[in-house]
Design a protein around this motif. Sequence first.
Motif, PDB file in Angstrom:
ATOM      1  N   ILE A  24       0.814  -1.212   0.000  1.00  0.00           N
ATOM      2  CA  ILE A  24       0.000   0.000   0.000  1.00  0.00           C
ATOM      3  C   ILE A  24       0.850   1.266   0.000  1.00  0.00           C
ATOM      4  N   ASP A  25       1.959   1.275   0.756  1.00  0.00           N
ATOM      5  CA  ASP A  25       2.812   2.466   0.780  1.00  0.00           C
ATOM      6  C   ASP A  25       3.436   2.728  -0.591  1.00  0.00           C
ATOM      7  N   LYS A  26       3.840   1.660  -1.279  1.00  0.00           N
ATOM      8  CA  LYS A  26       4.392   1.806  -2.630  1.00  0.00           C
ATOM      9  C   LYS A  26       3.338   2.356  -3.586  1.00  0.00           C
ATOM     10  N   GLU A  27       2.122   1.837  -3.457  1.00  0.00           N
ATOM     11  CA  GLU A  27       1.037   2.304  -4.330  1.00  0.00           C
ATOM     12  C   GLU A  27       0.727   3.782  -4.087  1.00  0.00           C
ATOM     13  N   ILE A  28       0.758   4.203  -2.828  1.00  0.00           N
ATOM     14  CA  ILE A  28       0.503   5.612  -2.501  1.00  0.00           C
ATOM     15  C   ILE A  28       1.597   6.483  -3.107  1.00  0.00           C
ATOM     16  N   LYS A  29       2.852   6.087  -2.934  1.00  0.00           N
ATOM     17  CA  LYS A  29       3.965   6.857  -3.506  1.00  0.00           C
ATOM     18  C   LYS A  29       3.877   6.917  -5.031  1.00  0.00           C
ATOM     19  N   ARG A  30       3.521   5.781  -5.652  1.00  0.00           N
ATOM     20  CA  ARG A  30       3.406   5.740  -7.106  1.00  0.00           C
ATOM     21  C   ARG A  30       2.304   6.679  -7.587  1.00  0.00           C
ATOM     22  N   ARG A  31       1.164   6.663  -6.897  1.00  0.00           N
ATOM     23  CA  ARG A  31       0.044   7.526  -7.313  1.00  0.00           C
ATOM     24  C   ARG A  31       0.392   8.997  -7.139  1.00  0.00           C
ATOM     25  N   LYS A  32       1.088   9.329  -6.035  1.00  0.00           N
ATOM     26  CA  LYS A  32       1.503  10.719  -5.835  1.00  0.00           C
ATOM     27  C   LYS A  32       2.452  11.160  -6.941  1.00  0.00           C
ATOM     28  N   LEU A  33       3.373  10.282  -7.322  1.00  0.00           N
ATOM     29  CA  LEU A  33       4.303  10.611  -8.402  1.00  0.00           C
ATOM     30  C   LEU A  33       3.568  10.830  -9.715  1.00  0.00           C
ATOM     31  N   GLU A  34       2.569  10.000  -9.976  1.00  0.00           N
ATOM     32  CA  GLU A  34       1.755  10.178 -11.185  1.00  0.00           C
ATOM     33  C   GLU A  34       1.089  11.554 -11.191  1.00  0.00           C
ATOM     34  N   LEU A  70      -6.112   7.920  -4.913  1.00  0.00           N
ATOM     35  CA  LEU A  70      -5.214   8.179  -3.789  1.00  0.00           C
ATOM     36  C   LEU A  70      -5.968   8.121  -2.462  1.00  0.00           C
ATOM     37  N   ASN A  71      -7.140   8.725  -2.432  1.00  0.00           N
ATOM     38  CA  ASN A  71      -7.948   8.708  -1.201  1.00  0.00           C
ATOM     39  C   ASN A  71      -8.380   7.290  -0.833  1.00  0.00           C
ATOM     40  N   SER A  72      -8.687   6.465  -1.833  1.00  0.00           N
ATOM     41  CA  SER A  72      -9.067   5.082  -1.533  1.00  0.00           C
ATOM     42  C   SER A  72      -7.880   4.290  -0.999  1.00  0.00           C
ATOM     43  N   LEU A  73      -6.682   4.587  -1.477  1.00  0.00           N
ATOM     44  CA  LEU A  73      -5.489   3.921  -0.955  1.00  0.00           C
ATOM     45  C   LEU A  73      -5.243   4.301   0.503  1.00  0.00           C
ATOM     46  N   PHE A  74      -5.419   5.587   0.821  1.00  0.00           N
ATOM     47  CA  PHE A  74      -5.276   6.024   2.215  1.00  0.00           C
ATOM     48  C   PHE A  74      -6.310   5.352   3.116  1.00  0.00           C
ATOM     49  N   LEU A  75      -7.539   5.218   2.625  1.00  0.00           N
ATOM     50  CA  LEU A  75      -8.583   4.548   3.411  1.00  0.00           C
ATOM     51  C   LEU A  75      -8.278   3.071   3.615  1.00  0.00           C
ATOM     52  N   LEU A  76      -7.740   2.418   2.592  1.00  0.00           N
ATOM     53  CA  LEU A  76      -7.368   1.021   2.722  1.00  0.00           C
ATOM     54  C   LEU A  76      -6.266   0.849   3.758  1.00  0.00           C
ATOM     55  N   LYS A  77      -5.282   1.728   3.725  1.00  0.00           N
ATOM     56  CA  LYS A  77      -4.193   1.666   4.698  1.00  0.00           C
ATOM     57  C   LYS A  77      -4.719   1.886   6.117  1.00  0.00           C
ATOM     58  N   GLU A  78      -5.548   2.888   6.268  1.00  0.00           N
ATOM     59  CA  GLU A  78      -6.126   3.189   7.584  1.00  0.00           C
ATOM     60  C   GLU A  78      -6.978   2.016   8.088  1.00  0.00           C
ATOM     61  N   SER A  79      -7.749   1.411   7.200  1.00  0.00           N
ATOM     62  CA  SER A  79      -8.591   0.275   7.579  1.00  0.00           C
ATOM     63  C   SER A  79      -7.751  -0.921   8.018  1.00  0.00           C
ATOM     64  N   ALA A  80      -6.668  -1.182   7.300  1.00  0.00           N
ATOM     65  CA  ALA A  80      -5.792  -2.300   7.654  1.00  0.00           C
ATOM     66  C   ALA A  80      -5.141  -2.064   9.015  1.00  0.00           C
ATOM     67  N   GLU A  81      -4.694  -0.835   9.263  1.00  0.00           N
ATOM     68  CA  GLU A  81      -4.078  -0.516  10.549  1.00  0.00           C
ATOM     69  C   GLU A  81      -5.084  -0.671  11.685  1.00  0.00           C
ATOM     70  N   TYR A  82      -6.301  -0.208  11.460  1.00  0.00           N
ATOM     71  CA  TYR A  82      -7.344  -0.340  12.483  1.00  0.00           C
ATOM     72  C   TYR A  82      -7.678  -1.809  12.723  1.00  0.00           C
ATOM     73  N   THR A  83      -7.762  -2.567  11.639  1.00  0.00           N
ATOM     74  CA  THR A  83      -8.068  -3.995  11.764  1.00  0.00           C
ATOM     75  C   THR A  83      -7.028  -4.691  12.624  1.00  0.00           C
ATOM     76  N   LEU A  84      -5.754  -4.391  12.382  1.00  0.00           N
ATOM     77  CA  LEU A  84      -4.697  -5.014  13.183  1.00  0.00           C
ATOM     78  C   LEU A  84      -4.790  -4.621  14.652  1.00  0.00           C
ATOM     79  N   GLU A  85      -5.235  -3.401  14.927  1.00  0.00           N
ATOM     80  CA  GLU A  85      -5.375  -2.946  16.313  1.00  0.00           C
ATOM     81  C   GLU A  85      -6.476  -3.708  17.056  1.00  0.00           C
TER      82      GLU A  85
END
Length: 116
Positions: A24-34, A70-85
């Motif tokens: 997910i972090d790679k995808e976020i960086k790639r999308r920002k670069l785009e 980009l916003n959907s990638l951030f939401l996916l990352k946030e959801s995964a972090e919350y799930t692990l918590e």
Amino acid sequence: MNNKPLSKLYYNLVDDRILSVKNIDKEIKRRKLELETLHSSYERIEGIKSNRISKPTEWIIERYDSDVRLNSLFLLKESAEYTLEVLDDELGKMFYMRCYTHLSWEEIQNVFSFKR
């Protein structure tokens, strides 16, 4: 609680989402670069007023905020972090094993000695 088994399609969809968390972090960086590359290729026409933002930093931030992908990638990352918590230790280990070590569900089952 509904104990109906998941359909194979739903199971595969959830599995794909779990596996996508690792990158997910790679995808976020790639999308920002785009999005940043879009700005550098934009040709400015002198002498014509427009309602576009003329400062590059503001233009990029506006792009980040309005980009659906980009916003959907951030939401996916946030959801995964919350799930692990919220997962208990055992389920958290399963999630980590599937996501980051790419063990199959059968291998995870063997690690935790689950019966079918």
